[in-house]
Design an enzyme around this catalytic site. Structure first.
Site, short mmCIF file in Angstrom:
data_model
loop_
_atom_site.label_atom_id
_atom_site.label_comp_id
_atom_site.label_asym_id
_atom_site.label_seq_id
_atom_site.Cartn_x
_atom_site.Cartn_y
_atom_site.Cartn_z
N LEU A 33 -1.15 -4.44 2.99
CA LEU A 33 -1.04 -5.89 2.77
C LEU A 33 -2.38 -6.59 2.91
CD1 LEU A 33 2.27 -6.64 4.72
CD2 LEU A 33 1.98 -6.00 2.31
N HIS A 37 -0.74 -11.01 -0.52
CA HIS A 37 0.65 -10.89 -0.06
C HIS A 37 0.95 -12.03 0.92
CE1 HIS A 37 -0.18 -6.47 -0.89
NE2 HIS A 37 0.86 -6.71 -1.65
N SER A 188 -6.02 -6.95 -4.39
CA SER A 188 -5.15 -5.82 -4.71
C SER A 188 -5.27 -4.80 -3.59
CB SER A 188 -5.61 -5.19 -6.03
OG SER A 188 -5.10 -3.88 -6.15
#
Ligand code: PAF
Length: 283
Positions: A33, A37, A188
């Site tokens: 994460l 997120h 990402s």
């Protein structure tokens, strides 16, 4: 914070929440994460009483076994990050492969009215069947009111909206803006695997997307595509897999520009063996 490892316990917990009329947001993830997120989860917390976060590296959506094996798995630090956001309002579901697939680790085949054949669909065989399989299963287990997905995976977002529509799933799907690092790289989980030189080169992707957007005002989709291709040919560390200007609704490659349509540019690039994707709204 409770981490549910099996669906039976999670289902019972969600039953209790629902019996008390709580609303539930949902952010499905594959872990590792980051703040991208985090922004989806925060949005979920603004709009719901609780947010469930699933952490599951879904084997059926990988067309490349090496990518699956190397995908970062960082459950402890993921739990820490979620604890920092909220200890009371977040529910984590981190199932095993068996809990999701039992002994049948296979995806169902889905039709998304052609969306699946464009872009990522051309390069990642079976990927969207795997995504549809896991997202449908997770929606059925978690039963959220609203689910949140990032626009970095814009095609995935469109496909999930189509999945929900076609299967009449009682979930509201919300797309959220791409979260970027200060130098513009789209966040990402894969970024963590970039070697320093490739990490330094990677912001070129978004820089080029922004210039492509400027050029699209005056030039055709073909001309902009040619220009982008030339820019990447000069880049030693980044290998362009595709750059496509597509109709935002159909995701089909734009041939002739129309004022009535909205367009987006999509890009996939290899930085060493790490595949990065990004996109930008053009009009
Ligand atoms: O975007 C992702 O991380 C994954 O594709 C998802 C939606 C969690 C399904 O495994």
């Amino acid at each position: 914070m409770t981490v549910f490892k099996n669906k039976t316990d999670l289902i019972a917990f969600v039953d209790t929440l629902k019996s008390k009329r709580n609303t539930l947001g949902f952010v499905p993830t594959m872990g590792a994460l980051h703040q991208g997120h985090g922004s989806l989860i925060r949005k979920g917390l603004e709009q719901n009483d609780f947010v469930a976060v699933s952490i599951f590296v879904n084997p059926t959506q990988f067309d490349n076994n090496e990518d699956l094996v190397k995908y970062p798995r960082t459950l402890d630090s993921d739990v820490n990050l979620l604890n920092e956001i909220s200890e009371e309002k977040i529910i984590i579901y981190a199932p095993t492969v068996e809990d999701i697939y039992e002994t049948n680790v296979l995806s169902t085949s889905f039709s998304y009215d052609g969306l699946e054949h464009e872009m990522e669909g051309k390069f990642r065989d079976g990927h969207f069947d795997g995504v549809g399989t896991i997202v449908k299963r997770l929606f059925e287990i978690v039963r959220p009111n609203t689910a949140y997905f990032g626009e970095k995976d814009f095609q995935q977002l469109m496909i999930i909206k189509k999945l929900v529509e076609k299967h009449d799933l009682p979930v509201n799907v919300i797309g959220c803006e791409i979260h970027r690092t200060n130098d513009g790289l789209a966040m990402s989980s894969r970024n963590a695997r970039l070697k320093p030189a490739y990490r330094k080169a990677a912001p070129f992707i978004y820089k080029t997307l922004k210039l492509a957007k400027e050029k699209f005002d005056a030039k055709s989709a073909n001309k902009v595509t040619e220009w982008v291709t030339k820019q990447f040919a000069k880049q030693e560390l980044l290998e362009l897999e595709y750059f496509i200007i597509a109709d935002t609704k159909t995701l089909k490659t734009a041939k002739r520009k129309s004022n009535q349509k909205s367009y987006r540019a999509f890009i996939a690039v290899y930085a060493d063996d790490i595949r990065l994707i990004d996109n930008i709204a053009l009009n």
